[in-house]
Design a protein around this motif. Structure first.
Motif, PDB file in Angstrom:
ATOM      1  N   LEU A  24      13.597  43.879  24.899  1.00 50.27           N
ATOM      2  CA  LEU A  24      14.819  44.378  25.516  1.00 50.27           C
ATOM      3  C   LEU A  24      14.640  45.761  26.138  1.00 50.27           C
ATOM      4  N   ARG A  25      13.430  46.056  26.568  1.00 49.60           N
ATOM      5  CA  ARG A  25      13.200  47.271  27.349  1.00 49.60           C
ATOM      6  C   ARG A  25      13.661  47.091  28.792  1.00 49.60           C
ATOM      7  N   VAL A  26      13.900  45.841  29.206  1.00 49.10           N
ATOM      8  CA  VAL A  26      14.162  45.569  30.618  1.00 49.10           C
ATOM      9  C   VAL A  26      15.622  45.826  30.965  1.00 49.10           C
ATOM     10  N   PRO A  27      15.902  46.283  32.195  1.00 52.28           N
ATOM     11  CA  PRO A  27      17.300  46.418  32.643  1.00 52.28           C
ATOM     12  C   PRO A  27      17.911  45.048  32.850  1.00 52.28           C
ATOM     13  N   ARG A  28      19.168  44.893  32.433  1.00 54.57           N
ATOM     14  CA  ARG A  28      19.845  43.602  32.548  1.00 54.57           C
ATOM     15  C   ARG A  28      21.273  43.782  33.066  1.00 54.57           C
ATOM     16  N   VAL A  29      22.151  44.336  32.230  1.00 51.45           N
ATOM     17  CA  VAL A  29      23.548  44.496  32.645  1.00 51.45           C
ATOM     18  C   VAL A  29      23.660  45.416  33.851  1.00 51.45           C
ATOM     19  N   SER A  30      22.884  46.481  33.879  1.00 51.44           N
ATOM     20  CA  SER A  30      22.940  47.398  35.022  1.00 51.44           C
ATOM     21  C   SER A  30      22.541  46.701  36.311  1.00 51.44           C
ATOM     22  N   THR A  31      21.594  45.755  36.224  1.00 50.78           N
ATOM     23  CA  THR A  31      21.195  45.007  37.412  1.00 50.78           C
ATOM     24  C   THR A  31      22.337  44.144  37.922  1.00 50.78           C
ATOM     25  N   VAL A  32      23.060  43.503  37.001  1.00 48.54           N
ATOM     26  CA  VAL A  32      24.211  42.686  37.405  1.00 48.54           C
ATOM     27  C   VAL A  32      25.277  43.556  38.068  1.00 48.54           C
ATOM     28  N   MET A  33      25.537  44.713  37.505  1.00 49.04           N
ATOM     29  CA  MET A  33      26.517  45.620  38.088  1.00 49.04           C
ATOM     30  C   MET A  33      26.076  46.069  39.475  1.00 49.04           C
ATOM     31  N   ASP A  34      24.811  46.431  39.607  1.00 45.46           N
ATOM     32  CA  ASP A  34      24.311  46.916  40.902  1.00 45.46           C
ATOM     33  C   ASP A  34      24.299  45.807  41.948  1.00 45.46           C
ATOM     34  N   LEU A  35      23.883  44.591  41.552  1.00 46.41           N
ATOM     35  CA  LEU A  35      23.911  43.477  42.495  1.00 46.41           C
ATOM     36  C   LEU A  35      25.343  43.131  42.894  1.00 46.41           C
ATOM     37  N   GLY A  36      26.255  43.135  41.918  1.00 52.72           N
ATOM     38  CA  GLY A  36      27.641  42.834  42.231  1.00 52.72           C
ATOM     39  C   GLY A  36      28.227  43.802  43.236  1.00 52.72           C
ATOM     40  N   VAL A 323      18.105  46.277  45.321  1.00 54.05           N
ATOM     41  CA  VAL A 323      18.301  46.366  43.874  1.00 54.05           C
ATOM     42  C   VAL A 323      17.168  45.646  43.151  1.00 54.05           C
ATOM     43  N   LEU A 324      16.849  44.445  43.604  1.00 58.56           N
ATOM     44  CA  LEU A 324      15.814  43.640  42.949  1.00 58.56           C
ATOM     45  C   LEU A 324      14.421  44.206  43.190  1.00 58.56           C
ATOM     46  N   ARG A 325      14.170  44.749  44.370  1.00 55.70           N
ATOM     47  CA  ARG A 325      12.857  45.322  44.671  1.00 55.70           C
ATOM     48  C   ARG A 325      12.595  46.592  43.876  1.00 55.70           C
ATOM     49  N   ALA A 326      13.652  47.242  43.405  1.00 51.81           N
ATOM     50  CA  ALA A 326      13.488  48.487  42.646  1.00 51.81           C
ATOM     51  C   ALA A 326      13.223  48.246  41.158  1.00 51.81           C
ATOM     52  N   LEU A 327      13.356  46.989  40.693  1.00 53.18           N
ATOM     53  CA  LEU A 327      13.147  46.713  39.279  1.00 53.18           C
ATOM     54  C   LEU A 327      11.682  46.863  38.897  1.00 53.18           C
ATOM     55  N   VAL A 328      11.472  47.330  37.674  1.00 45.06           N
ATOM     56  CA  VAL A 328      10.124  47.489  37.130  1.00 45.06           C
ATOM     57  C   VAL A 328      10.091  46.821  35.764  1.00 45.06           C
ATOM     58  N   TRP A 329       9.041  46.035  35.525  1.00 47.34           N
ATOM     59  CA  TRP A 329       8.859  45.365  34.232  1.00 47.34           C
ATOM     60  C   TRP A 329       7.685  46.020  33.530  1.00 47.34           C
ATOM     61  N   ARG A 330       7.953  47.090  32.837  1.00 45.04           N
ATOM     62  CA  ARG A 330       6.885  47.867  32.195  1.00 45.04           C
ATOM     63  C   ARG A 330       6.207  47.060  31.082  1.00 45.04           C
ATOM     64  N   GLY A 331       4.907  47.163  31.032  1.00 42.94           N
ATOM     65  CA  GLY A 331       4.157  46.512  29.975  1.00 42.94           C
ATOM     66  C   GLY A 331       3.952  45.029  30.176  1.00 42.94           C
TER      67      GLY A 331
END
Length: 374
Positions: A24-36, A323-331
């Motif tokens: 759960l290090r990944v952004p989730r709810v914030s991504t939905v808010m930003d995409l919305g 929004v999607l291009r800015a996501l990073v999946w660390r590790g």
């Protein structure tokens, strides 16, 4: 657009994490808010900032000792051996982190508010909800508090006599079943991957007669969920005639998710959502599992489109793609570069798939139970 559809969110999900190594290090709810917002689907008048539940409110399901231990762990950022053993705080699954009380308490606050806001009917999306493993006296499976339990309690406190809880996460909703298996006014329907943690949710579970569990074999895809939807989920909910429906829409059953071995596309989840929407006047859509930042953010945004009756574009506009291009999946080494479809669409192509015979047999067994039940 459904005028009554509203969205409960919070910035706490943007600024908090379970740790750089945790799923759960990944952004989730914030991504939905930003995409919305990028899509124009989340204007200020329908966005509601989630309150944070007070400690005393949590005692309706969680023990006072556990709530006190969770508060103390956040304040001191440490747990002793006794607390770790008794309450499972500070474990690899449920680590100590700065917002370990405030973040889940925000999910519970949103769940409690949802029951109140839906008193007269309507639809709500609570993507920060869905922590369905939390148990009365301990954290469990990344879940410190069980906000679906509080959503059901709040709906009932505000006039819903019968509540149907449907869970399509890849993991069984053991905490919710622990809370309501013996309640004849709560229907529990769960699809989840067979032999996946927590390894509960057997097809033979009945509770008070209102528990329908359907383990799905690994590798199953959209057609398997369609079978579950048409022959178990919808018939059970329709027969129950609920005043309210809570749908936990975990994204970890998607093919791209690292925490399960199911192979579904978002079409499977959205079809369940569409089928359930007409069956009750109050509808609460929750998040849940989901550990690939692109797949979970895209699915929950698409689910918000369905809930609020907006058209999902075949190709996302530039602002949403950004929004999607800015996501990073660390590790995460397996996805060095995300596929272009993850950056330009909300829904992947359908994945039909074979229906394993053991699944057909389980569905038939549940249909027999359902016929006897109604």
């Amino acid at each position: 657009m459904a005028a009554s559809a509203r969205f409960i969110g919070s910035e706490i999900y943007r600024g908090s994490s379970y740790g750089d190594w945790h799923p759960l290090r990944v952004p989730r709810v914030s991504t939905v808010m930003d995409l919305g917002r990028a899509l124009g689907w989340l204007p200020p008048e329908i966005y509601i900032r989630s309150p944070r539940a007070r400690p005393a409110a949590l005692h309706a399901f969680h023990t006072p000792d556990y709530v006190s231990a969770l508060l103390a762990a956040e304040e001191t950022q440490a747990v002793d051996a006794r607390t770790r053993a008794r309450h499972h705080l500070g474990s690899p699954a449920n680590p100590v982190f700065p917002e370990m009380y405030r973040r889940p308490a925000t999910g519970v606050g949103g769940a409690l508010l949802a029951g109140e806001l839906l008193r007269a009917g309507g639809r709500l999306h609570l993507p920060g909800g869905g922590t369905h493993h939390g148990l009365p006296d301990r954290a469990n499976g990344f879940c410190y508090l069980n906000d679906p339990v509080f959503a059901i309690l709040s709906l009932k406190a505000h006039g819903a006599r019968r509540v149907a809880y449907v869970d399509i996460d890849a993991h069984h909703c053991d905490g919710v079943e622990a809370g309501f298996a013996k309640d004849p006014d709560t229907l529990l329907v769960s699809t989840h991957e067979e032999n996946r943690w927590p390894r509960t949710g057997a097809v033979t579970d009945e509770g008070a007669g209102q528990v329908f569990n359907l383990p799905i074999p690994s590798g199953a895809a959209d057609d398997a969920m369609a079978l579950a939807r048409d022959r178990v989920i919808v018939p059970a909910v329709a027969a129950f005639r609920p005043d309210a429906i809570v749908l936990q829409c975990g994204a970890d059953a998607l093919l791209e998710d690292p925490q399960s071995r199911l192979a579904m596309s978002g079409h499977a989840h959205l079809a369940v959502l569409r089928a359930l929407l007409p069956l009750a006047p109050r509808f609460l859509l929750m998040g849940g599992g989901g550990y690939n930042p692109w797949s979970v953010g895209r699915l929950w945004t698409a689910a918000w489109a369905v809930l609020s009756e907006r058209e999902i574009p075949e190709r996302l506009p530039a602002a949403a793609q950004a929004v999607l291009r800015a996501l990073v999946w660390r590790g995460q080494k397996r996805v060095a570069t995300p596929p272009e479809a993850w950056l330009t669409t909300l829904i992947d192509l359908p994945r039909p798939g074979e229906i394993p015979q053991p699944l057909r047999d389980r569905v038939a067994a549940l249909e027999s139970r359902l016929l006897a039940w109604v």
